[in-house]
Design a protein around this motif. Structure first.
Motif, PDB file in Angstrom:
ATOM      1  N   GLY A 137       0.793  -1.220   0.000  1.00  0.00           N
ATOM      2  CA  GLY A 137       0.000   0.000   0.000  1.00  0.00           C
ATOM      3  C   GLY A 137       0.828   1.274   0.000  1.00  0.00           C
ATOM      4  N   ILE A 138       2.094   1.161   0.320  1.00  0.00           N
ATOM      5  CA  ILE A 138       3.008   2.310   0.350  1.00  0.00           C
ATOM      6  C   ILE A 138       3.926   2.299  -0.861  1.00  0.00           C
ATOM      7  CG2 ILE A 138       4.999   3.269   1.619  1.00  0.00           C
ATOM      8  CD1 ILE A 138       3.649   2.155   4.164  1.00  0.00           C
ATOM      9  N   ASP A 139       4.240   1.107  -1.326  1.00  0.00           N
ATOM     10  CA  ASP A 139       5.300   0.871  -2.303  1.00  0.00           C
ATOM     11  C   ASP A 139       4.729   0.636  -3.697  1.00  0.00           C
ATOM     12  OD1 ASP A 139       7.688   0.155  -3.505  1.00  0.00           O
ATOM     13  OD2 ASP A 139       7.693  -1.865  -2.664  1.00  0.00           O
ATOM     14  N   ASP A 140       4.406   1.724  -4.406  1.00  0.00           N
ATOM     15  CA  ASP A 140       3.798   1.571  -5.729  1.00  0.00           C
ATOM     16  C   ASP A 140       4.786   1.079  -6.791  1.00  0.00           C
ATOM     17  OD1 ASP A 140       5.216   3.945  -5.680  1.00  0.00           O
ATOM     18  OD2 ASP A 140       3.699   5.114  -6.735  1.00  0.00           O
ATOM     19  N   LYS A 141       6.081   1.167  -6.516  1.00  0.00           N
ATOM     20  CA  LYS A 141       7.104   0.694  -7.464  1.00  0.00           C
ATOM     21  C   LYS A 141       7.579  -0.721  -7.145  1.00  0.00           C
ATOM     22  CE  LYS A 141       8.930   5.350  -8.059  1.00  0.00           C
ATOM     23  NZ  LYS A 141      10.082   6.187  -7.739  1.00  0.00           N
ATOM     24  N   ASN A 142       7.087  -1.304  -6.077  1.00  0.00           N
ATOM     25  CA  ASN A 142       7.505  -2.633  -5.617  1.00  0.00           C
ATOM     26  C   ASN A 142       9.008  -2.689  -5.318  1.00  0.00           C
ATOM     27  OD1 ASN A 142       6.753  -5.170  -4.742  1.00  0.00           O
ATOM     28  ND2 ASN A 142       7.256  -6.127  -6.690  1.00  0.00           N
ATOM     29  N   ASP A 143       9.539  -1.614  -4.756  1.00  0.00           N
ATOM     30  CA  ASP A 143      10.949  -1.554  -4.382  1.00  0.00           C
ATOM     31  C   ASP A 143      11.300  -2.544  -3.275  1.00  0.00           C
ATOM     32  OD1 ASP A 143      11.524   0.457  -6.186  1.00  0.00           O
ATOM     33  OD2 ASP A 143      11.352   2.076  -4.710  1.00  0.00           O
ATOM     34  N   PHE A 144      10.335  -2.884  -2.444  1.00  0.00           N
ATOM     35  CA  PHE A 144      10.622  -3.684  -1.267  1.00  0.00           C
ATOM     36  C   PHE A 144      10.191  -5.139  -1.408  1.00  0.00           C
ATOM     37  CE2 PHE A 144       9.879   0.752  -0.101  1.00  0.00           C
ATOM     38  CZ  PHE A 144      11.163   1.074   0.324  1.00  0.00           C
ATOM     39  N   GLY A 145       9.639  -5.505  -2.542  1.00  0.00           N
ATOM     40  CA  GLY A 145       9.291  -6.890  -2.826  1.00  0.00           C
ATOM     41  C   GLY A 145       8.034  -7.410  -2.148  1.00  0.00           C
ATOM     42  N   ALA A 146       7.348  -6.570  -1.442  1.00  0.00           N
ATOM     43  CA  ALA A 146       6.160  -7.030  -0.713  1.00  0.00           C
ATOM     44  C   ALA A 146       5.049  -7.456  -1.659  1.00  0.00           C
ATOM     45  CB  ALA A 146       5.663  -5.935   0.231  1.00  0.00           C
ATOM     46  N   GLY A 147       4.936  -6.796  -2.796  1.00  0.00           N
ATOM     47  CA  GLY A 147       3.906  -7.166  -3.756  1.00  0.00           C
ATOM     48  C   GLY A 147       4.112  -8.569  -4.296  1.00  0.00           C
ATOM     49  N   ILE A 148       5.355  -8.924  -4.550  1.00  0.00           N
ATOM     50  CA  ILE A 148       5.672 -10.272  -5.034  1.00  0.00           C
ATOM     51  C   ILE A 148       5.332 -11.302  -3.969  1.00  0.00           C
ATOM     52  CG2 ILE A 148       7.550 -11.808  -5.752  1.00  0.00           C
ATOM     53  CD1 ILE A 148       8.892  -9.221  -6.923  1.00  0.00           C
ATOM     54  N   LEU A 149       5.738 -11.028  -2.741  1.00  0.00           N
ATOM     55  CA  LEU A 149       5.427 -11.956  -1.645  1.00  0.00           C
ATOM     56  C   LEU A 149       3.915 -12.086  -1.466  1.00  0.00           C
ATOM     57  CD1 LEU A 149       6.312 -13.816   0.656  1.00  0.00           C
ATOM     58  CD2 LEU A 149       6.463 -11.783   2.127  1.00  0.00           C
ATOM     59  N   LEU A 150       3.217 -10.983  -1.509  1.00  0.00           N
ATOM     60  CA  LEU A 150       1.763 -11.024  -1.355  1.00  0.00           C
ATOM     61  C   LEU A 150       1.120 -11.841  -2.472  1.00  0.00           C
ATOM     62  CD1 LEU A 150      -0.651 -10.114   0.337  1.00  0.00           C
ATOM     63  CD2 LEU A 150      -0.766  -8.065  -1.097  1.00  0.00           C
ATOM     64  N   ASP A 151       1.591 -11.658  -3.701  1.00  0.00           N
ATOM     65  CA  ASP A 151       1.072 -12.457  -4.821  1.00  0.00           C
ATOM     66  C   ASP A 151       1.287 -13.949  -4.583  1.00  0.00           C
ATOM     67  OD1 ASP A 151       0.269 -10.149  -6.094  1.00  0.00           O
ATOM     68  OD2 ASP A 151       1.947 -10.121  -7.523  1.00  0.00           O
ATOM     69  N   ILE A 152       2.451 -14.303  -4.085  1.00  0.00           N
ATOM     70  CA  ILE A 152       2.748 -15.713  -3.807  1.00  0.00           C
ATOM     71  C   ILE A 152       1.848 -16.237  -2.697  1.00  0.00           C
ATOM     72  CG2 ILE A 152       4.500 -17.293  -2.879  1.00  0.00           C
ATOM     73  CD1 ILE A 152       6.589 -15.485  -4.373  1.00  0.00           C
ATOM     74  N   LEU A 153       1.682 -15.437  -1.649  1.00  0.00           N
ATOM     75  CA  LEU A 153       0.894 -15.873  -0.497  1.00  0.00           C
ATOM     76  C   LEU A 153      -0.610 -15.957  -0.785  1.00  0.00           C
ATOM     77  CD1 LEU A 153       2.682 -13.866   2.345  1.00  0.00           C
ATOM     78  CD2 LEU A 153       2.851 -16.328   1.896  1.00  0.00           C
ATOM     79  N   THR A 154      -1.071 -15.187  -1.755  1.00  0.00           N
ATOM     80  CA  THR A 154      -2.512 -15.159  -2.029  1.00  0.00           C
ATOM     81  C   THR A 154      -2.886 -15.874  -3.326  1.00  0.00           C
ATOM     82  OG1 THR A 154      -2.296 -12.988  -3.080  1.00  0.00           O
ATOM     83  CG2 THR A 154      -2.881 -13.026  -0.728  1.00  0.00           C
ATOM     84  N   ARG A 155      -1.919 -16.418  -4.007  1.00  0.00           N
ATOM     85  CA  ARG A 155      -2.190 -17.133  -5.257  1.00  0.00           C
ATOM     86  C   ARG A 155      -3.009 -18.387  -4.960  1.00  0.00           C
ATOM     87  NH1 ARG A 155       3.107 -18.435  -7.630  1.00  0.00           N
ATOM     88  NH2 ARG A 155       3.072 -16.238  -8.112  1.00  0.00           N
ATOM     89  N   PRO A 156      -4.076 -18.595  -5.722  1.00  0.00           N
ATOM     90  CA  PRO A 156      -4.851 -19.818  -5.499  1.00  0.00           C
ATOM     91  C   PRO A 156      -4.018 -21.049  -5.874  1.00  0.00           C
ATOM     92  CG  PRO A 156      -5.781 -18.520  -7.315  1.00  0.00           C
ATOM     93  CD  PRO A 156      -4.626 -17.756  -6.775  1.00  0.00           C
ATOM     94  N   PRO A 157      -4.230 -22.141  -5.169  1.00  0.00           N
ATOM     95  CA  PRO A 157      -3.446 -23.337  -5.497  1.00  0.00           C
ATOM     96  C   PRO A 157      -3.760 -23.796  -6.922  1.00  0.00           C
ATOM     97  CG  PRO A 157      -5.041 -23.770  -3.733  1.00  0.00           C
ATOM     98  CD  PRO A 157      -5.173 -22.333  -4.111  1.00  0.00           C
ATOM     99  N   GLU A 158      -2.707 -24.279  -7.577  1.00  0.00           N
ATOM    100  CA  GLU A 158      -2.882 -24.767  -8.946  1.00  0.00           C
ATOM    101  C   GLU A 158      -3.622 -26.090  -8.904  1.00  0.00           C
ATOM    102  OE1 GLU A 158       0.656 -24.763 -11.307  1.00  0.00           O
ATOM    103  OE2 GLU A 158       1.368 -22.936 -10.315  1.00  0.00           O
ATOM    104  N   GLU A 159      -4.508 -26.253  -9.855  1.00  0.00           N
ATOM    105  CA  GLU A 159      -5.277 -27.485  -9.907  1.00  0.00           C
ATOM    106  C   GLU A 159      -4.492 -28.528 -10.684  1.00  0.00           C
ATOM    107  OE1 GLU A 159      -9.313 -27.436 -10.385  1.00  0.00           O
ATOM    108  OE2 GLU A 159      -9.597 -25.531  -9.348  1.00  0.00           O
ATOM    109  N   ASP A 160      -4.557 -29.767 -10.204  1.00  0.00           N
ATOM    110  CA  ASP A 160      -3.916 -30.876 -10.907  1.00  0.00           C
ATOM    111  C   ASP A 160      -4.770 -31.262 -12.099  1.00  0.00           C
ATOM    112  OD1 ASP A 160      -1.903 -30.947  -9.047  1.00  0.00           O
ATOM    113  OD2 ASP A 160      -2.896 -32.432  -7.776  1.00  0.00           O
ATOM    114  N   ASP A 161      -4.094 -31.665 -13.159  1.00  0.00           N
ATOM    115  CA  ASP A 161      -4.819 -32.114 -14.358  1.00  0.00           C
ATOM    116  C   ASP A 161      -5.362 -33.502 -14.173  1.00  0.00           C
ATOM    117  OD1 ASP A 161      -4.373 -29.753 -15.637  1.00  0.00           O
ATOM    118  OD2 ASP A 161      -2.548 -30.449 -16.629  1.00  0.00           O
TER     119      ASP A 161
END
Length: 161
Positions: A137-161
């Motif tokens: 919410g503070i880091d609009d340039k993703n300088d601190f990597g929090a956006g990447i971590l948040l994406d990983i933590l909130t990504r839905p689990p991949e479904e198996d084929d």
């Protein structure tokens, strides 16, 4: 062999502390010995931010996540004290947004984001998400990597084929 303290001239600490940090790096392969040097450096500096950053990195790369977290939290507390930052997140957020380009505030944000990463590694995913959301919410340039971590933590689990 005497370590070269001038190699780390940017550290605002005594030569004996620089020597301890160099010895910790030189004995990296022997964790028990190198950690003793790092702990000695920490105990001699009473929260010097440069040494806390070095210790965080040391513990993180040694996979000692509990000590990495403790060190990140000490760094956060030290900067909070130096900069007289408030405890309340809403008050703090406005200050961080306004001052996010200042070196001490950037260090605070880096340490806070790092604590989120370590919390995720330790399995405290909810706290890691909260920290990542705050930093994003503070880091609009993703300088601190929090956006990447948040994406990983909130990504839905991949479904198996």
């Amino acid at each position: 062999m005497q370590p070269n303290q001038n190699k780390y001239s940017w550290f605002d600490v005594s030569d004996d502390v620089k020597e301890l940090l160099i010895l910790a790096a030189q004995t990296w392969e022997n964790t028990e010995v190198s950690e003793k040097y790092m702990q000695q450096a920490l105990s001699k500096t009473q929260g010097n931010t440069d040494v806390l950053v070095a210790a965080y990195r040391y513990f993180y790369y040694k996979n000692n996540y509990p000590l990495a977290l403790t060190t990140a939290e000490q760094l956060i507390a030290k900067i909070k004290e130096i900069e007289k930052l408030p405890d309340n997140w809403e008050d703090l957020k406005s200050i961080l947004v306004q001052r996010h380009e200042e070196p001490q505030i950037r260090l605070y944000l880096n340490a806070y984001a790092a604590s989120g990463l370590v919390l995720a590694k330790l399995g405290d995913l909810e706290q890691a998400k909260e920290i990542s959301t705050r930093i994003k919410g503070i880091d609009d340039k993703n300088d601190f990597g929090a956006g990447i971590l948040l994406d990983i933590l909130t990504r839905p689990p991949e479904e198996d084929d």
